[in-house]
Design an enzyme around this catalytic site. Sequence first.
Site, PDB file in Angstrom:
ATOM      1  N   LYS A  16      22.054 -52.056 -32.598  1.00 15.96           N
ATOM      2  CA  LYS A  16      23.331 -52.482 -33.169  1.00 15.96           C
ATOM      3  C   LYS A  16      24.326 -51.336 -33.018  1.00 15.96           C
ATOM      4  O   LYS A  16      24.033 -50.211 -33.393  1.00 15.96           O
ATOM      5  CB  LYS A  16      23.175 -52.854 -34.644  1.00 15.96           C
ATOM      6  CG  LYS A  16      24.453 -53.334 -35.299  1.00 15.96           C
ATOM      7  CD  LYS A  16      24.256 -53.902 -36.695  1.00 15.96           C
ATOM      8  CE  LYS A  16      23.645 -52.941 -37.655  1.00 15.96           C
ATOM      9  NZ  LYS A  16      23.584 -53.420 -39.027  1.00 15.96           N
ATOM     10  N   CYS A  58      33.921 -56.358 -43.307  1.00 17.13           N
ATOM     11  CA  CYS A  58      32.641 -56.893 -42.829  1.00 17.13           C
ATOM     12  C   CYS A  58      31.882 -57.537 -43.982  1.00 17.13           C
ATOM     13  O   CYS A  58      31.814 -57.001 -45.076  1.00 17.13           O
ATOM     14  CB  CYS A  58      31.814 -55.746 -42.240  1.00 17.13           C
ATOM     15  SG  CYS A  58      30.171 -56.253 -41.703  1.00 17.13           S
TER      16      CYS A  58
END
Length: 107
Positions: free
Chosen positions: A53, A82
Amino acid sequence: MSMASVCSASFCYSKSRIGGVKPNIAAARPRSLVVVRAEAQAINPEIRKTEEKVVDSVMVAELSKPLTAYCRCWRSGTFPLCDGSHVKHNKATGDNVGPLLLKKQKE
């Protein structure tokens, strides 16, 4: 109702004209609705694909919270912050996009 759409590799932009002049209200103006949605495609086609990621951190001197995560997958329900939606996106597309983290510098 008229509609114009432009779609790119990952995002679709639509501008729809809704509403109109109401018969008894001369000052009413038509409104426009803009819809931007991400398609089910990889957002990160080539950056650091060997990582599980991609998450980047930036140290900031003046920040109200010790850590703030900003969305880079365009799927967050709390955009621009987020909410972890990149996890579902990454599983569905094989992508590896992650948030941008702003961290408060220690004094």
